[in-house]
Design a protein around this motif. Structure first.
Motif, PDB file in Angstrom:
ATOM      1  N   PHE A 164       0.844  -1.197   0.000  1.00  0.00           N
ATOM      2  CA  PHE A 164       0.000   0.000   0.000  1.00  0.00           C
ATOM      3  C   PHE A 164       0.880   1.248   0.000  1.00  0.00           C
ATOM      4  O   PHE A 164       1.833   1.346   0.765  1.00  0.00           O
ATOM      5  CB  PHE A 164      -0.890  -0.027   1.243  1.00  0.00           C
ATOM      6  CG  PHE A 164      -1.904   1.065   1.292  1.00  0.00           C
ATOM      7  CD1 PHE A 164      -3.044   1.003   0.515  1.00  0.00           C
ATOM      8  CD2 PHE A 164      -1.720   2.155   2.122  1.00  0.00           C
ATOM      9  CE1 PHE A 164      -3.994   2.003   0.572  1.00  0.00           C
ATOM     10  CE2 PHE A 164      -2.663   3.160   2.184  1.00  0.00           C
ATOM     11  CZ  PHE A 164      -3.809   3.086   1.403  1.00  0.00           C
ATOM     12  N   HIS A 165       0.576   2.212  -0.869  1.00  0.00           N
ATOM     13  CA  HIS A 165       1.374   3.443  -0.901  1.00  0.00           C
ATOM     14  C   HIS A 165       0.466   4.655  -1.055  1.00  0.00           C
ATOM     15  O   HIS A 165      -0.661   4.562  -1.566  1.00  0.00           O
ATOM     16  CB  HIS A 165       2.426   3.407  -2.010  1.00  0.00           C
ATOM     17  CG  HIS A 165       1.906   3.042  -3.364  1.00  0.00           C
ATOM     18  ND1 HIS A 165       1.458   3.966  -4.277  1.00  0.00           N
ATOM     19  CD2 HIS A 165       1.767   1.832  -3.961  1.00  0.00           C
ATOM     20  CE1 HIS A 165       1.079   3.357  -5.385  1.00  0.00           C
ATOM     21  NE2 HIS A 165       1.249   2.064  -5.227  1.00  0.00           N
ATOM     22  N   ILE A 166       0.961   5.795  -0.589  1.00  0.00           N
ATOM     23  CA  ILE A 166       0.166   7.031  -0.526  1.00  0.00           C
ATOM     24  C   ILE A 166       0.951   8.173  -1.165  1.00  0.00           C
ATOM     25  O   ILE A 166       2.145   8.341  -0.920  1.00  0.00           O
ATOM     26  CB  ILE A 166      -0.190   7.383   0.933  1.00  0.00           C
ATOM     27  CG1 ILE A 166      -1.269   6.439   1.468  1.00  0.00           C
ATOM     28  CG2 ILE A 166      -0.663   8.828   1.051  1.00  0.00           C
ATOM     29  CD1 ILE A 166      -1.700   6.726   2.890  1.00  0.00           C
ATOM     30  N   LEU A 167       0.250   8.951  -1.974  1.00  0.00           N
ATOM     31  CA  LEU A 167       0.796  10.188  -2.528  1.00  0.00           C
ATOM     32  C   LEU A 167       0.268  11.350  -1.689  1.00  0.00           C
ATOM     33  O   LEU A 167      -0.946  11.504  -1.517  1.00  0.00           O
ATOM     34  CB  LEU A 167       0.370  10.354  -3.990  1.00  0.00           C
ATOM     35  CG  LEU A 167       0.846  11.638  -4.672  1.00  0.00           C
ATOM     36  CD1 LEU A 167       2.323  11.534  -5.017  1.00  0.00           C
ATOM     37  CD2 LEU A 167       0.037  11.918  -5.932  1.00  0.00           C
ATOM     38  N   VAL A 168       1.176  12.159  -1.160  1.00  0.00           N
ATOM     39  CA  VAL A 168       0.805  13.320  -0.343  1.00  0.00           C
ATOM     40  C   VAL A 168       0.982  14.576  -1.189  1.00  0.00           C
ATOM     41  O   VAL A 168       2.046  14.787  -1.779  1.00  0.00           O
ATOM     42  CB  VAL A 168       1.670  13.417   0.928  1.00  0.00           C
ATOM     43  CG1 VAL A 168       1.171  14.538   1.831  1.00  0.00           C
ATOM     44  CG2 VAL A 168       1.675  12.098   1.682  1.00  0.00           C
ATOM     45  N   THR A 169      -0.058  15.403  -1.262  1.00  0.00           N
ATOM     46  CA  THR A 169       0.013  16.635  -2.046  1.00  0.00           C
ATOM     47  C   THR A 169      -0.365  17.827  -1.176  1.00  0.00           C
ATOM     48  O   THR A 169      -1.097  17.699  -0.197  1.00  0.00           O
ATOM     49  CB  THR A 169      -0.942  16.595  -3.250  1.00  0.00           C
ATOM     50  OG1 THR A 169      -2.304  16.645  -2.780  1.00  0.00           O
ATOM     51  CG2 THR A 169      -0.741  15.331  -4.062  1.00  0.00           C
ATOM     52  N   CYS A 170       0.141  18.973  -1.567  1.00  0.00           N
ATOM     53  CA  CYS A 170      -0.226  20.233  -0.914  1.00  0.00           C
ATOM     54  C   CYS A 170      -0.471  21.262  -2.009  1.00  0.00           C
ATOM     55  O   CYS A 170       0.357  21.414  -2.913  1.00  0.00           O
ATOM     56  CB  CYS A 170       0.873  20.703   0.036  1.00  0.00           C
ATOM     57  SG  CYS A 170       0.483  22.246   0.892  1.00  0.00           S
ATOM     58  N   ASP A 171      -1.616  21.944  -1.956  1.00  0.00           N
ATOM     59  CA  ASP A 171      -1.917  22.922  -3.004  1.00  0.00           C
ATOM     60  C   ASP A 171      -1.548  24.326  -2.540  1.00  0.00           C
ATOM     61  O   ASP A 171      -1.042  24.534  -1.429  1.00  0.00           O
ATOM     62  CB  ASP A 171      -3.386  22.827  -3.428  1.00  0.00           C
ATOM     63  CG  ASP A 171      -4.356  23.159  -2.292  1.00  0.00           C
ATOM     64  OD1 ASP A 171      -3.958  23.875  -1.347  1.00  0.00           O
ATOM     65  OD2 ASP A 171      -5.512  22.703  -2.344  1.00  0.00           O
ATOM     66  N   LYS A 172      -1.814  25.290  -3.395  1.00  0.00           N
ATOM     67  CA  LYS A 172      -1.364  26.654  -3.104  1.00  0.00           C
ATOM     68  C   LYS A 172      -2.142  27.313  -1.967  1.00  0.00           C
ATOM     69  O   LYS A 172      -1.710  28.341  -1.437  1.00  0.00           O
ATOM     70  CB  LYS A 172      -1.448  27.509  -4.367  1.00  0.00           C
ATOM     71  CG  LYS A 172      -2.855  27.731  -4.884  1.00  0.00           C
ATOM     72  CD  LYS A 172      -2.819  28.602  -6.127  1.00  0.00           C
ATOM     73  CE  LYS A 172      -4.228  28.909  -6.631  1.00  0.00           C
ATOM     74  NZ  LYS A 172      -4.184  29.743  -7.857  1.00  0.00           N
ATOM     75  N   LEU A 173      -3.292  26.714  -1.575  1.00  0.00           N
ATOM     76  CA  LEU A 173      -4.028  27.213  -0.414  1.00  0.00           C
ATOM     77  C   LEU A 173      -3.713  26.402   0.839  1.00  0.00           C
ATOM     78  O   LEU A 173      -4.433  26.474   1.830  1.00  0.00           O
ATOM     79  CB  LEU A 173      -5.532  27.187  -0.693  1.00  0.00           C
ATOM     80  CG  LEU A 173      -6.047  28.178  -1.750  1.00  0.00           C
ATOM     81  CD1 LEU A 173      -7.558  28.125  -1.833  1.00  0.00           C
ATOM     82  CD2 LEU A 173      -5.574  29.595  -1.456  1.00  0.00           C
TER      83      LEU A 173
END
Length: 734
Positions: A164-173
Motif C-alpha cells: 500500500f502506498h500514498i501520494l501526499v500533495t499540498c496545493d497553493k491554499l
C-alpha cells in the motif's frame, strides 16, 4: 572528514535551466524539471538524456516532481489545476493517469508532492496479496482494444508492484491531501488549520502512515518564523485492508470509465468512416450532375418505378461496376459490424463491470457492515446505480437500432446490386429476388440515410448528403433527435401501469430522450464526485502541535525525513537566504505510549549548528564554511554543499550523533554548535560552483547544479560501489 570520498562520474551542460531534480529510488536515473515546463530523464553513467516529456500547454510550468517508490512512475505537478498532476510512465514517457480539475475535482494547483510506501508492522494488512474483493470470479476480463494509436491504462500500472502506498500533495491554499495509490483521496487536512500568512514548505509522512509533519513558514509582526505542525492520522489509516479495498475499487472504476470513453470514440470513428465511403463513392458523383430533386429522390424514384433516371443510370453504367458495388457494400457493412461488435462485447462488458463495482461500493457504504466508518454517502451511491442502470438500458436500445439499420443497409445494397445487373442486361438469379418486406427495408434505408433538404444541413460548414442519424444520434452529447417509440413495448407499459413496480429501485429506469453519450458523461461526473470526496476526513480530526523553531530573514530552504531506527522526524532548515551561516536541526519523536488520556505526546529537540573548523588538504587550512545547499541522503545522514572564500565542498553530515552528544559539543555565545567533526565524508568541487543538490542514499548517488542552472555533475557517493551504478536492467527507449 574523509576527503575525496566521492567519485565524479560525468558532467554535462544542458540547454534548459533546471528547477527541480529527483533521483529514482530503484534505478540510476534522475528526473529533472526544466524552466520550459519539460520533464527530462537522464542516465547516471553518462548523463545521457533518455527522453523529454513536453508540458500539456506551453504556459504550464512544473511545480514539483517525485518518483513512485518502485521507480516506474514519475508524478509531475503543474502550476494550474486544469492539468494538475500527471503520472508519467518511466519506460515510455507516457501519461498513465492524471489528477486534474476535471477528473479529480482539484480545487487548486498543487505546489508539492511526496510518495510513501507503507512499511509498518500491521499484521492484518497483506498488501497486494489481498485481493480487493473477488470480482474476478464474477466479471470477465475486458477485451483489449486493438486499434492503432489507442493508448489504454491497466490497473496494474496504477497499483504497481508494491505494498500500500500514498501520494501526499499540498496545493497553493495549503490544503494537504493523501491519495491512496495516487488515485483515491483517502484523507484531507483542510487549509483552515493553517493561517493565511503560513506556507507549507515541506512535509513528510511516516512509513507506518500514522503521522505527518509539515514545515510551515509564516510572518508575524514583521518577523518570519518556521513552525512544525504534526498531524496524527493513525485512525484514518488504522484499517489498511479497508483503505486498500476502497482505493483499488476507485482504480478499477476510473480505468473502466476510460475504457468506455475509448469504445465511444471508436464507434464514432466507424460512423464517420461509413459516411465518408458513401460520400466519396456514391453521392459525390450525383452532386456534380444536374438533377431536379435530391439524391434520396433519385433512389426512391428507381425503387418505385423500377427504372433509374438518366443521371442515376449513367452513374451505374459508366462510373461503377459490379465489383465496385460489392466492395462498397462490404466496406460499409464492415463499419456497421464493427460498431455492433464494440457495443455488444466491449461496451456491454464494461457497463456491466461498472454496475457490479457500484453495488460493491453500496455494500461499503453500509455502516452496519463497517461499524462507525462511513466511507460513502449511501443516497449518492443509490442515485449513481440508477444512472448506471439507465446507461445499460440505453446501450441495449442502441443495439436494436443498429440491428435494424444493418438489416436495412444489407437490403439496400442487395437491391442496388440487382438493379445494376438489370441495367447491364445480365441474368438475375433467384437469390437476387426481393420480397415486399425487404423492399420496405430498402425504402427505410433511403429515407433515413440520404438527407433531404441537404442545402439546409451543414456540419462544421460542410454539407453532407448521407448520414447515419439513427445510430449517430446516440453518440452525440445532445438529446436524441429521433427517439425510439417504446409505447407499444409490453414490459414498459406494464411497469408504468403498476405504481409499485414503477417505484421499485430494482427495476432499471429508462431515459427515452437521452443519448448514450449524455448518460455516459452524467455517470462519469457522478462517479468522480463520489470517488473524490475524502470521507475519512469527516470521522477524524487531526491532532495538531506547533513549535517555533527559528526567526528567518527569508523563506527557508529545508529537507525533512523520517528515521525508522529511532522513529523520529528530522528537519534541517536554513535560517537565512543561501548561503547561510547556521542551520536549525529539529528532531521530533513520540516518546510516550499512546493512551486515552494522552493520545499523542510529541517531544521536540532543536539545535542550531554551523561549520567553523573544517580542514581540507587543499591549502591545509581550517576555515569556516557557509551552507549553500541541503538534501536528505539516508536515515541519519544529510548531504550538504558547503562554501568558503576559497573552495566549495560536497559533504555528508551524520545527524543522529549530534543529538546524542550535544552536551559534549562546543558551543559559542549564542548556543550554536560547531558540528564540523560530524562531517564524515566529502570532496572538493573546484572549479565548479554549485548551488543546488539532489542525493539518494538508496542509489548512493548525488547530482549538483551549477550557478547557471544548466551545468550538472553526477557523483557516486560510495566508491566501493562505483561498479554498481550502471543499470543493466533498465529498458527504456530514448
Amino acid at each position: 572528514m574523509q576527503e575525496n570520498a566521492f567519485l565524479s562520474v560525468e558532467e554535462k551542460q544542458v540547454k534548459c535551466r533546471i528547477k527541480h531534480m529527483c533521483w529514482s529510488p530503484k534505478r540510476d536515473l534522475i528526473a529533472m524539471a526544466a524552466d520550459t515546463g519539460e520533464l527530462l530523464l537522464y542516465r547516471l553513467s553518462s548523463l545521457e538524456r533518455v527522453w523529454s516529456f513536453p508540458p500539456p500547454d506551453k504556459q504550464n510550468r512544473i511545480s514539483a516532481i517525485c518518483w513512485r517508490p518502485d521507480g516506474s512512475v514519475i508524478a509531475v505537478s503543474y502550476n494550474c489545476k486544469e492539468n494538475g498532476i500527471a503520472f508519467v510512465y518511466m519506460e515510455k514517457a507516457q501519461v498513465l493517469w492524471t489528477l486534474t480539475e476535471e477528473n479529480s475535482l482539484l480545487e487548486n494547483a498543487v505546489t508539492s508532492i511526496k510518495w510513501v510506501e507503507y512499511n509498518g508492522k500491521n499484521g492484518d494488512y497483506k498488501g497486494n496479496q489481498f485481493s480487493s474483493l473477488s470480482f474476478k470470479d464474477y466479471l470477465p476480463e475486458l477485451p483489449k482494444l486493438q486499434f492503432k494509436d489507442l493508448k489504454t491504462t491497466e490497473v496494474k500500472s496504477i497499483l504497481g508492484d508494491l505494498r500500500f502506498h500514498i501520494l501526499v500533495t499540498c496545493d497553493k491554499l495549503q490544503t494537504i491531501t493523501l491519495y491512496a495509490y495516487g488515485v483515491f483521496p483517502l484523507m484531507k487536512i483542510p487549509s483552515s488549520d493553517i493561517s493565511r500568512e503560513e506556507i507549507v514548505v515541506n512535509m513528510t509522512l511516516s512509513p507506518d502512515l500514522s503521522s505527518i509533519t509539515c514545515l510551515v513558514a509564516s510572518t508575524r509582526k514583521e518577523q518570519k518564523y518556521c513552525d512544525l505542525l504534526v498531524y496524527d492520522i493513525s485512525e484514518a489509516t488504522s484499517d489498511l485492508t479497508l483503505c486498500d479495498q476502497v482505493a483499488k475499487k476507485a482504480c478499477h472504476l476510473n480505468i473502466i470509465l476510460l475504457y468506455i470513453q475509448s469504445v465511444i470514440d471508436l464507434m464514432n470513428e466507424s460512423c464517420e468512416s461509413v459516411v465518408q465511403e458513401m460520400e466519396s463513392k456514391l453521392t459525390n458523383y450525383l452532386l456534380n450532375k444536374n438533377i431536379s430533386g435530391t439524391i434520396g429522390d433519385e433512389f426512391m424514384h428507381m425503387l418505385m418505378w423500377g427504372k433509374p433516371s438518366d443521371v442515376l443510370e449513367d452513374l451505374l453504367t459508366n462510373c461503377m461496376s459490379k465489383k465496385g458495388v460489392m466492395k462498397l457494400g462490404t466496406l460499409v457493412e464492415a463499419s456497421y459490424t464493427s460498431i455492433q461488435q464494440l457495443l455488444l462485447v466491449n461496451f456491454q462488458l464494461a457497463a456491466d463491470a461498472i454496475y457490479y463495482h457500484l453495488h460493491e461500493i453500496k455494500g461499503m457504504s453500509n455502516m452496519d457492515v463497517l461499524g462507525y466508518i462511513k466511507l460513502f454517502d449511501s443516497e449518492m451511491v443509490d442515485d449513481i446505480i440508477k444512472c448506471a442502470g439507465s446507461f445499460i438500458l440505453k446501450a441495449s436500445e442502441m443495439q436494436q437500432v443498429i440491428g435494424r439499420s444493418l438489416k436495412n443497409f444489407k437490403a439496400f445494397f442487395r437491391w442496388l446490386y440487382a438493379t445494376f445487373s438489370k441495367i447491364q442486361r445480365e441474368a438475375v438469379d433467384n437469390d437476387s429476388l426481393m420480397s415486399m418486406k425487404e423492399l420496405e427495408f430498402v425504402a427505410d434505408f433511403i429515407v433515413e440515410s440520404f438527407i433531404h433538404e441537404h442545402e439546409q444541413l451543414k456540419v462544421s460548414g460542410k454539407e453532407r448528403h448521407f448520414n447515419l442519424d439513427k445510430v449517430y444520434q446516440y453518440l452525440q452529447d445532445a438529446p436524441l433527435t429521433a427517439p425510439q417509440n417504446l409505447d407499444k413495448n409490453e414490459w414498459f407499459s406494464f411497469v408504468d401501469s403498476v405504481p409499485s413496480l414503477a417505484q421499485n429501485p430494482l427495476i432499471l429506469k429508462r431515459r427515452p430522450d437521452a443519448s448514450l453519450c449524455q448518460l455516459y458523461k452524467e455517470l462519469r461526473a457522478k462517479i468522480r464526485v463520489l470517488l473524490n470526496r475524502s470521507f475519512l476526513t469527516k470521522r477524524q480530526r487531526s491532532h495538531r502541535s506547533r513549535w517555533v523553531t527559528s526567526c528567518l530573514s527569508s523563506p527557508p530552504h529545508s529537507c525533512q525525513w523520517f528515521d525508522e531506527t529511532d522513529q523520529s522526524f528530522y528537519t534541517l532548515i536554513c535560517t537565512s537566504a543561501l548561503p547561510c551561516k547556521e542551520l536549525s536541526l529539529v528532531k521530533l519523536g513520540n516518546k510516550l505510549e499512546k493512551t486515552k488520556e494522552t493520545p499523542n505526546h510529541w517531544v521536540s529537540e532543536r539545535v542550531s549548528i554551523r561549520f567553523d573548523k573544517i580542514t581540507t588538504s587543499c591549502g591545509g587550512k581550517t576555515c569556516q564554511y557557509l551552507v549553500q545547499g541541503i538534501d536528505y541522503y539516508k536515515e541519519d545522514t544529510a548531504t550538504l554543499l558547503l562554501k568558503s572564500q576559497s573552495s566549495t565542498l560536497l559533504v555528508q553530515l551524520s545527524v543522529r550523533p549530534i543529538f546524542e552528544n550535544q552536551h559534549l559539543i562546543k558551543k559559542d555565545e549564542d548556543g550554536v554548535l560547531d558540528v564540523s567533526e560530524y562531517v564524515t565524508h566529502g570532496c572538493v568541487m573546484d572549479p565548479m560552483v554549485p548551488v543546488k543538490i539532489a542525493s539518494s542514499g538508496t542509489r548512493k548517488v548525488c547530482c549538483v547544479l551549477g550557478t547557471d542552472l544548466r551545468h550538472i555533475k553526477a557523483y557516486v557517493m560510495d566508491q566501493d560501489e562505483e561498479d554498481d551504478y550502471v543499470d543493466e536492467n533498465l529498458d527504456v527507449s530514448a
